[in-house]
Write an enzyme that holds these catalytic residues in place. Structure first.
Site, PDB file in Angstrom:
ATOM      1  N   THR A  49       0.853  -1.188   0.000  1.00  0.00           N
ATOM      2  CA  THR A  49       0.000   0.000   0.000  1.00  0.00           C
ATOM      3  C   THR A  49       0.891   1.241   0.000  1.00  0.00           C
ATOM      4  O   THR A  49       2.111   1.137  -0.035  1.00  0.00           O
ATOM      5  CB  THR A  49      -0.916   0.029   1.240  1.00  0.00           C
ATOM      6  OG1 THR A  49      -0.126   0.387   2.386  1.00  0.00           O
ATOM      7  CG2 THR A  49      -1.572  -1.328   1.485  1.00  0.00           C
ATOM      8  N   CYS A  50       0.256   2.416   0.114  1.00  0.00           N
ATOM      9  CA  CYS A  50       1.045   3.654   0.096  1.00  0.00           C
ATOM     10  C   CYS A  50       1.885   3.813   1.359  1.00  0.00           C
ATOM     11  O   CYS A  50       2.840   4.590   1.368  1.00  0.00           O
ATOM     12  CB  CYS A  50       0.138   4.864  -0.086  1.00  0.00           C
ATOM     13  SG  CYS A  50      -1.059   5.103   1.237  1.00  0.00           S
ATOM     14  N   ASN A  51       1.538   3.097   2.416  1.00  0.00           N
ATOM     15  CA  ASN A  51       2.285   3.250   3.666  1.00  0.00           C
ATOM     16  C   ASN A  51       3.055   2.009   4.093  1.00  0.00           C
ATOM     17  O   ASN A  51       3.765   2.045   5.099  1.00  0.00           O
ATOM     18  CB  ASN A  51       1.336   3.659   4.801  1.00  0.00           C
ATOM     19  CG  ASN A  51       0.999   5.126   4.744  1.00  0.00           C
ATOM     20  OD1 ASN A  51       1.855   5.954   4.491  1.00  0.00           O
ATOM     21  ND2 ASN A  51      -0.270   5.446   4.934  1.00  0.00           N
ATOM     22  N   GLU A 114      -8.412   3.513  10.479  1.00  0.00           N
ATOM     23  CA  GLU A 114      -8.930   3.617   9.104  1.00  0.00           C
ATOM     24  C   GLU A 114      -9.305   2.234   8.584  1.00  0.00           C
ATOM     25  O   GLU A 114      -8.721   1.222   8.956  1.00  0.00           O
ATOM     26  CB  GLU A 114      -7.901   4.308   8.204  1.00  0.00           C
ATOM     27  CG  GLU A 114      -6.530   3.631   8.156  1.00  0.00           C
ATOM     28  CD  GLU A 114      -6.326   2.829   6.895  1.00  0.00           C
ATOM     29  OE1 GLU A 114      -7.285   2.709   6.121  1.00  0.00           O
ATOM     30  OE2 GLU A 114      -5.214   2.319   6.704  1.00  0.00           O
ATOM     31  N   GLN A 120      -7.564  -3.609   1.612  1.00  0.00           N
ATOM     32  CA  GLN A 120      -6.278  -3.885   0.958  1.00  0.00           C
ATOM     33  C   GLN A 120      -5.716  -5.238   1.385  1.00  0.00           C
ATOM     34  O   GLN A 120      -5.153  -5.975   0.566  1.00  0.00           O
ATOM     35  CB  GLN A 120      -5.297  -2.755   1.278  1.00  0.00           C
ATOM     36  CG  GLN A 120      -5.675  -1.439   0.616  1.00  0.00           C
ATOM     37  CD  GLN A 120      -4.931  -0.247   1.191  1.00  0.00           C
ATOM     38  OE1 GLN A 120      -4.522  -0.254   2.350  1.00  0.00           O
ATOM     39  NE2 GLN A 120      -4.757   0.791   0.392  1.00  0.00           N
ATOM     40  N   GLY A 189      -5.973  12.075 -11.223  1.00  0.00           N
ATOM     41  CA  GLY A 189      -6.147  10.675 -10.840  1.00  0.00           C
ATOM     42  C   GLY A 189      -7.606  10.406 -10.529  1.00  0.00           C
ATOM     43  O   GLY A 189      -8.329  11.294 -10.070  1.00  0.00           O
ATOM     44  N   GLY A 191      -8.660   7.188  -8.956  1.00  0.00           N
ATOM     45  CA  GLY A 191      -8.725   5.938  -8.208  1.00  0.00           C
ATOM     46  C   GLY A 191      -9.397   6.097  -6.860  1.00  0.00           C
ATOM     47  O   GLY A 191     -10.086   7.086  -6.593  1.00  0.00           O
ATOM     48  N   MET A 193      -8.134   6.632  -3.791  1.00  0.00           N
ATOM     49  CA  MET A 193      -7.684   7.765  -2.983  1.00  0.00           C
ATOM     50  C   MET A 193      -8.305   9.071  -3.484  1.00  0.00           C
ATOM     51  O   MET A 193      -8.663   9.944  -2.689  1.00  0.00           O
ATOM     52  CB  MET A 193      -6.162   7.863  -3.004  1.00  0.00           C
ATOM     53  CG  MET A 193      -5.460   6.748  -2.256  1.00  0.00           C
ATOM     54  SD  MET A 193      -5.751   6.791  -0.473  1.00  0.00           S
ATOM     55  CE  MET A 193      -4.620   8.098   0.007  1.00  0.00           C
TER      56      MET A 193
END
Length: 435
Positions: A49-51, A114, A120, A189, A191, A193
């Site tokens: 993921t992004c993190n 969250e 995910q 974008g 998507g 997010m």
């Protein structure tokens, strides 16, 4: 077999490292298969993921498993092992399981509580199942952690008023501009997010929103939901010239907003511009931050805003520690009992073989039995067998989690006349089924 987790996340690595170690969605299956072919790796799931980028694996040995996980990461991303090693963490066995429970429930997220991470993790598990890189252990583990995470979000206030990265982006915009009324925003974008960001923007009263996406139809679908406009991707700079706020979140592997182009654009622009890059890898070249009046924020810059109102949720995390520990203990008790499954099956098969021999003898000695009588006798005999075996099997499961389990199980097999061959045949059948 051992459970081993290796990864890096927002706790251990800055964004300039994390963005280099992200598995592309189009390469997920190939990555899983490639890792599965490494020595020592028996099962694996990749969460990216992004993190965080984390690998949950079942390995034959901890030491060799650690080496081959590191080697895979280095080879896949074409980086020296020594360069990525300082940013990696490892969790073994109970620590690995505990960590996965927390990750899936959002308790280890940048945004405490969250729910996006739950989806995910589920996605990562589903891809691994479809690719056949999971087996008995990870199938059970991921089902349990997903169920637990759903309960946490349903029965606690962990996600109540939880801020998100997209929420933080809006808060940063408010701090810079005060009121967001009459501000022009460009969203690059289309998507997940971007959709979350739009929800927060709509809640802030912003109405002048333009969505730009390489695939125009995706931008149009999103725009229809939020009464936004759609801009042409090839005319991006024209839209940026008029924008006050720009949110960028694409899956591009390279920055789509370059320093040279922005330097030229900002020289023409009469006002400042806030650019919030929530993509990973980053979508905006870092050198853009040196351009006058170009205010650039990335995911890590938003961390302070995200954690500002999380004190109450942190208390809930502490209260969940004991519950998670209990879940972890239950999982490992289940795992220990896996070892006696072949013994239980061998015992049942031996009993059923005896029933079959007895029923054949009855048929020969009592040829006058009707078919109905024969079936009824068989049913009653099977019922007696099940009742007789119920308590011994229950005791065997209890033995399997005790300290002297191996000795107790051997005594059990000897008492019931189970040979090594009886159990080995079942074990081979199970192995063939899993493969």
């Amino acid at each position: 077999m051992f459970i081993l987790t290796m990864g890096l996340n927002h706790h251990t690595a800055p964004i300039d490292i994390r963005e280099k170690l992200v598995f592309k969605e189009t390469e997920e299956e190939m990555a899983l298969v490639t890792l599965q072919q490494e020595k020592s790796i028996l099962e694996n799931v990749i969460i990216s993921t992004c993190n965080r980028t984390e690998i949950v694996a079942v390995v034959d040995q901890i030491h060799t498993g650690r080496y081959y996980l590191k080697r895979f990461m280095a080879n896949w991303f074409q980086m020296d092992m020594e360069k990525i090693e300082p940013y990696l963490f490892f969790h073994e066995e109970s620590e690995a399981v505990n960590h996965l429970y927390k990750v899936t429930a959002g308790l280890d997220s940048l945004v405490l509580g969250e729910t996006q991470i739950l989806g995910q993790v589920k996605h990562a598990f589903e891809i691994a199942k479809q690719t056949a890189t999971t087996g008995t252990l990870l199938n059970k583990l991921f089902r349990e952690v997903v169920t637990f995470a759903k309960k946490v979000h349903h029965h606690t206030k962990i996600n109540e008023n939880a801020v998100s990265v997209s929420y933080a982006a809006v808060e940063v915009a408010k701090k810079l501009y005060g009121s967001l009324d009459n501000k022009k925003i460009v969203l690059i974008g289309a998507g997940e997010m971007s959709e979350l960001a739009l929800q927060n923007l709509a809640g802030s009263g912003m109405t002048d929103i333009t969505i730009i996406n390489r695939t125009k139809t995706n931008a149009e679908l999103l725009a229809n939901q939020f009464q936004a406009k759609v801009g042409a991707y090839e005319n991006m700079n024209e839209h940026l010239l008029l924008a006050d706020i720009v949110l960028v979140s694409t899956s591009a592997a390279e920055p789509i907003i370059k320093q040279a182009a922005m330097q030229e654009l900002m020289e023409q622009k009469a006002s400042s511009m806030l650019v919030i890059d929530i993509g990973l890898p980053r979508n905006v070249e870092h050198d853009c931050s040196y351009i006058p009046n170009f205010h650039l924020y990335d995911i890590d810059d938003l961390a302070g805003v995200v954690t500002a109102n999380s004190i109450e949720r942190q208390q809930i995390v502490l209260e969940l520690e004991d519950t998670i520990e209990s879940e972890v203990r239950n999982f490992f008790e289940w795992e220990k009992q896996l070892g006696v499954v072949p013994v239980i099956r061998a015992l049942r098969e031996k009993a059923l073989d005896m029933q079959e021999v007895t029923m054949t003898s009855l048929e020969n000695k009592l040829p006058g039995l009707t078919e109905r009588e024969y079936i009824q006798i068989g049913k009653h005999m099977k019922s007696i067998i099940n009742q007789m075996l119920k308590q011994p099997i229950s005791e065997l499961k209890e033995m399997s989690v005790e300290e002297d389990a191996t000795t107790s199980i051997e005594h059990f097999k000897r008492i019931f006349g189970l040979t090594k061959t009886d159990v080995t045949i079942i074990e081979k059948e199970q192995a063939e089924t899993r493969s």
